[in-house]
Scaffold this motif. Structure first.
Motif, PDB file in Angstrom:
ATOM      1  N   MET A 159     118.176  68.918  -1.030  1.00 40.52           N
ATOM      2  CA  MET A 159     118.237  70.334  -0.653  1.00 40.52           C
ATOM      3  C   MET A 159     117.486  71.289  -1.578  1.00 40.52           C
ATOM      4  SD  MET A 159     119.918  70.116   2.086  1.00 40.52           S
ATOM      5  CE  MET A 159     120.330  71.799   2.548  1.00 40.52           C
ATOM      6  N   PHE A 167     114.436  73.837  -0.770  1.00 39.44           N
ATOM      7  CA  PHE A 167     114.614  75.060   0.027  1.00 39.44           C
ATOM      8  C   PHE A 167     114.956  76.257  -0.867  1.00 39.44           C
ATOM      9  CE2 PHE A 167     115.985  71.881   3.303  1.00 39.44           C
ATOM     10  CZ  PHE A 167     115.097  72.230   4.306  1.00 39.44           C
ATOM     11  N   PHE A 190     115.716  80.450  -6.115  1.00 42.77           N
ATOM     12  CA  PHE A 190     116.992  80.856  -6.718  1.00 42.77           C
ATOM     13  C   PHE A 190     117.274  80.151  -8.048  1.00 42.77           C
ATOM     14  CE2 PHE A 190     117.765  81.468  -2.021  1.00 42.77           C
ATOM     15  CZ  PHE A 190     117.387  82.795  -2.054  1.00 42.77           C
ATOM     16  N   THR A 227     124.163  89.054  -1.107  1.00 43.04           N
ATOM     17  CA  THR A 227     123.933  89.072   0.352  1.00 43.04           C
ATOM     18  C   THR A 227     124.908  88.110   1.038  1.00 43.04           C
ATOM     19  OG1 THR A 227     121.589  89.472  -0.049  1.00 43.04           O
ATOM     20  CG2 THR A 227     122.172  88.716   2.155  1.00 43.04           C
ATOM     21  N   PHE A 275     127.775  88.757   3.827  1.00 48.63           N
ATOM     22  CA  PHE A 275     127.793  87.986   5.080  1.00 48.63           C
ATOM     23  C   PHE A 275     129.188  87.407   5.350  1.00 48.63           C
ATOM     24  CE2 PHE A 275     127.235  83.762   7.119  1.00 48.63           C
ATOM     25  CZ  PHE A 275     126.592  84.128   8.295  1.00 48.63           C
ATOM     26  N   ALA A 283     120.997  86.930  10.427  1.00 51.14           N
ATOM     27  CA  ALA A 283     120.938  85.820   9.454  1.00 51.14           C
ATOM     28  C   ALA A 283     120.081  84.663   9.962  1.00 51.14           C
ATOM     29  CB  ALA A 283     122.344  85.337   9.135  1.00 51.14           C
ATOM     30  N   PRO A 302     115.534  84.614   8.975  1.00 55.80           N
ATOM     31  CA  PRO A 302     114.842  84.011   7.823  1.00 55.80           C
ATOM     32  C   PRO A 302     114.814  82.483   7.877  1.00 55.80           C
ATOM     33  CG  PRO A 302     116.849  85.181   7.108  1.00 55.80           C
ATOM     34  CD  PRO A 302     116.649  85.465   8.559  1.00 55.80           C
ATOM     35  N   PHE A 336     113.516  72.104   8.669  1.00 58.55           N
ATOM     36  CA  PHE A 336     114.961  71.833   8.600  1.00 58.55           C
ATOM     37  C   PHE A 336     115.229  70.609   9.478  1.00 58.55           C
ATOM     38  CE2 PHE A 336     117.181  76.114   7.608  1.00 58.55           C
ATOM     39  CZ  PHE A 336     116.142  76.526   6.801  1.00 58.55           C
ATOM     40  N   HIS A 353     119.436  67.755   6.600  1.00 55.78           N
ATOM     41  CA  HIS A 353     119.609  68.971   5.800  1.00 55.78           C
ATOM     42  C   HIS A 353     120.844  69.740   6.269  1.00 55.78           C
ATOM     43  CE1 HIS A 353     115.081  68.437   5.315  1.00 55.78           C
ATOM     44  NE2 HIS A 353     115.632  68.095   4.165  1.00 55.78           N
ATOM     45  N   PHE A 354     121.005  69.837   7.596  1.00 52.68           N
ATOM     46  CA  PHE A 354     122.205  70.504   8.117  1.00 52.68           C
ATOM     47  C   PHE A 354     123.469  69.764   7.686  1.00 52.68           C
ATOM     48  CE2 PHE A 354     119.120  72.422  11.039  1.00 52.68           C
ATOM     49  CZ  PHE A 354     119.515  73.749  10.935  1.00 52.68           C
ATOM     50  N   ALA A 379     131.097  78.185   9.634  1.00 55.55           N
ATOM     51  CA  ALA A 379     129.861  77.595   9.101  1.00 55.55           C
ATOM     52  C   ALA A 379     129.362  76.514  10.054  1.00 55.55           C
ATOM     53  CB  ALA A 379     130.101  77.024   7.704  1.00 55.55           C
ATOM     54  N   MET A 418     122.085  77.323  14.833  1.00 54.96           N
ATOM     55  CA  MET A 418     120.820  77.310  14.087  1.00 54.96           C
ATOM     56  C   MET A 418     120.016  76.045  14.422  1.00 54.96           C
ATOM     57  SD  MET A 418     120.472  77.848   9.967  1.00 54.96           S
ATOM     58  CE  MET A 418     121.302  79.396   9.831  1.00 54.96           C
TER      59      MET A 418
HETATM   60  C1  HEM Z   1     119.880  73.316   6.468  1.00 56.69           C
HETATM   61  C2  HEM Z   1     120.652  74.408   6.379  1.00 56.69           C
HETATM   62  C3  HEM Z   1     120.254  75.664   5.635  1.00 56.69           C
HETATM   63  C4  HEM Z   1     119.265  75.876   4.713  1.00 56.69           C
HETATM   64  C5  HEM Z   1     118.256  74.878   4.142  1.00 56.69           C
HETATM   65  C6  HEM Z   1     119.333  77.286   4.346  1.00 56.69           C
HETATM   66  C7  HEM Z   1     118.481  77.909   3.437  1.00 56.69           C
HETATM   67  C8  HEM Z   1     118.456  79.255   3.184  1.00 56.69           C
HETATM   68  C9  HEM Z   1     117.484  79.921   2.355  1.00 56.69           C
HETATM   69  C10 HEM Z   1     116.355  79.244   1.582  1.00 56.69           C
HETATM   70  C11 HEM Z   1     117.751  81.248   2.407  1.00 56.69           C
HETATM   71  C12 HEM Z   1     116.969  82.380   1.726  1.00 56.69           C
HETATM   72  C13 HEM Z   1     115.966  82.894   2.734  1.00 56.69           C
HETATM   73  C14 HEM Z   1     115.231  84.112   2.261  1.00 56.69           C
HETATM   74  O1  HEM Z   1     115.717  84.858   1.397  1.00 56.69           O
HETATM   75  O2  HEM Z   1     114.134  84.357   2.810  1.00 56.69           O
HETATM   76  C15 HEM Z   1     118.919  81.422   3.243  1.00 56.69           C
HETATM   77  C16 HEM Z   1     119.499  82.635   3.516  1.00 56.69           C
HETATM   78  C17 HEM Z   1     120.707  82.770   4.154  1.00 56.69           C
HETATM   79  N1  HEM Z   1     121.455  81.758   4.721  1.00 56.69           N
HETATM   80 FE1  HEM Z   1     120.875  79.845   4.885  1.00 56.69          FE
HETATM   81  N2  HEM Z   1     120.347  77.876   5.039  1.00 56.69           N
HETATM   82  C18 HEM Z   1     120.940  76.938   5.831  1.00 56.69           C
HETATM   83  C19 HEM Z   1     122.012  77.117   6.668  1.00 56.69           C
HETATM   84  C20 HEM Z   1     122.749  78.274   6.751  1.00 56.69           C
HETATM   85  C21 HEM Z   1     123.943  78.445   7.547  1.00 56.69           C
HETATM   86  C22 HEM Z   1     124.562  77.368   8.452  1.00 56.69           C
HETATM   87  C23 HEM Z   1     124.375  79.728   7.333  1.00 56.69           C
HETATM   88  C24 HEM Z   1     125.591  80.436   7.889  1.00 56.69           C
HETATM   89  C25 HEM Z   1     126.763  79.846   8.063  1.00 56.69           C
HETATM   90  C26 HEM Z   1     123.455  80.352   6.414  1.00 56.69           C
HETATM   91  C27 HEM Z   1     123.555  81.645   5.949  1.00 56.69           C
HETATM   92  C28 HEM Z   1     122.576  82.319   5.268  1.00 56.69           C
HETATM   93  C29 HEM Z   1     122.565  83.757   5.042  1.00 56.69           C
HETATM   94  C30 HEM Z   1     123.628  84.751   5.462  1.00 56.69           C
HETATM   95  C31 HEM Z   1     121.396  84.045   4.342  1.00 56.69           C
HETATM   96  C32 HEM Z   1     120.912  85.418   3.890  1.00 56.69           C
HETATM   97  C33 HEM Z   1     119.994  85.998   4.953  1.00 56.69           C
HETATM   98  C34 HEM Z   1     119.586  87.422   4.592  1.00 56.69           C
HETATM   99  O3  HEM Z   1     118.803  87.599   3.643  1.00 56.69           O
HETATM  100  O4  HEM Z   1     120.088  88.354   5.244  1.00 56.69           O
HETATM  101  N3  HEM Z   1     122.491  79.444   6.068  1.00 56.69           N
HETATM  102  N4  HEM Z   1     119.319  80.199   3.713  1.00 56.69           N
END
Ligand code: HEM
Length: 128
Positions: free
Chosen positions: A28, A31, A35, A47, A51, A66, A69, A79, A83-84, A111, A118
């Motif tokens: 993971m 990705f 950070f 953030t 959320f 959400a 991005p 993805f 990964h999920f 989630a 997603m």
């Molecule tokens: C394989 C699964 C996932 C990966 C690799 C992943 C990766 C990431 C990454 C890299 C970001 C930062 C993106 C950016 O700032 O441009 C992000 C943001 C976020 N992720 Fe995920 N994510 C995954 C699944 C999920 C799931 C299932 C949820 C919700 C339950 C979630 C909720 C969020 C939220 C709320 C943000 C912030 C978005 C914003 O800036 O408003 N993520 N994720």
């Protein structure tokens, strides 16, 4: 006995614990490389607190989309199913390590359902 997730401080502890796992995981880490910068991480964690505060306690503090991005990121770093799976299992592990109760249960089940949506949206992109 563990407490339930009750407030923003609890959510912060949860997302911080979760991100330590993601950043230490070989599958993971790529990705989340941005950070490894502590300032970027803190902004992102705030953030995520907004959320989850909105999901669990209807705070109204998160008004963005959400999904967007993730769909964008998928173009650069695909993805995949594994990964999920890892994202969800590390999220659930983090919840279970720290909390128990109705809100803890709700966080895991939301989630799961958001991840399912997603994954479907990403598979639609792949078939375009
Ligand atoms: C394989 C699964 C996932 C990966 C690799 C992943 C990766 C990431 C990454 C890299 C970001 C930062 C993106 C950016 O700032 O441009 C992000 C943001 C976020 N992720 Fe995920 N994510 C995954 C699944 C999920 C799931 C299932 C949820 C919700 C339950 C979630 C909720 C969020 C939220 C709320 C943000 C912030 C978005 C914003 O800036 O408003 N993520 N994720």
């Amino acid at each position: 006995m563990k407490n339930d997730i009750e407030n923003r401080e609890d959510i912060y502890l949860l997302v911080k614990t979760f991100y330590v796992k993601l950043l230490n995981d070989d599958l993971m880490r790529h990705f989340f490389i941005d950070f490894t910068n502590p300032e970027h991480l803190e902004i992102h964690l705030q953030t995520l607190v907004d959320f989850w505060d909105n999901i669990l306690f209807y705070s109204g503090g998160y008004r963005k989309n959400a999904m967007a991005p993730h769909l964008k990121l998928h173009q650069e770093k695909p993805f995949k199913k594994e990964h999920f799976k890892s994202w969800l299992s590390m999220f659930s592990e983090s919840v279970d390590e720290l909390f128990q109760g109705e809100n803890a249960h709700a966080a895991k089940s939301r989630a799961q359902s958001i991840a399912t949506v997603m994954e479907i949206k990403i598979s639609e992109l792949n078939n375009e």
